[in-house]
Design a protein around this motif. Structure first.
Motif, mmCIF file in Angstrom:
data_model
loop_
_atom_site.group_PDB
_atom_site.id
_atom_site.type_symbol
_atom_site.label_atom_id
_atom_site.label_comp_id
_atom_site.label_asym_id
_atom_site.label_seq_id
_atom_site.Cartn_x
_atom_site.Cartn_y
_atom_site.Cartn_z
ATOM 1 N N ASN A 26 0.826 -1.211 0.000
ATOM 2 C CA ASN A 26 0.000 0.000 0.000
ATOM 3 C C ASN A 26 0.857 1.257 0.000
ATOM 4 O O ASN A 26 0.534 2.236 -0.678
ATOM 5 C CB ASN A 26 -0.949 -0.002 1.193
ATOM 6 N N GLN A 27 1.950 1.244 0.746
ATOM 7 C CA GLN A 27 2.844 2.398 0.771
ATOM 8 C C GLN A 27 3.513 2.616 -0.576
ATOM 9 O O GLN A 27 3.642 3.754 -1.044
ATOM 10 C CB GLN A 27 3.902 2.224 1.863
ATOM 11 N N ASP A 52 0.948 4.020 -2.974
ATOM 12 C CA ASP A 52 0.723 5.429 -2.656
ATOM 13 C C ASP A 52 1.869 6.278 -3.198
ATOM 14 O O ASP A 52 1.645 7.339 -3.786
ATOM 15 C CB ASP A 52 0.578 5.609 -1.144
#
Length: 74
Positions: A54-55, A58
């Protein structure tokens, strides 16, 4: 001669540039790497793989926004 897969649009090119930017930032900062055990106190536990993904996604989105010129602050 035009390269195959580009289709003449700038969208694919911007995505490639954003991916290269992501690789540069992640590689130069160690972003997304597993925590290396060390002696002494550690700040926090290693993030879970889902959190790392997810990081990274992003960060890719932020890189793409910057490459497209839509964001002053990333």
């Amino acid at each position: 001669m035009e390269s195959v897969g580009n289709g003449g649009s700038g969208a694919r090119r911007n995505e490639d540039i954003a991916l290269d930017l992501l690789k540069f930032v992640a590689g130069s900062t160690g972003f997304g790497r597993a925590a290396v055990p060390s002696t002494g106190f550690s700040g926090s536990a290693a993030p879970k793989p889902e959190e790392q993904v997810n990081q990274l996604l992003d960060l890719y989105g932020r890189c793409l926004t910057v490459v497209n010129g839509k964001g002053g602050k990333a």
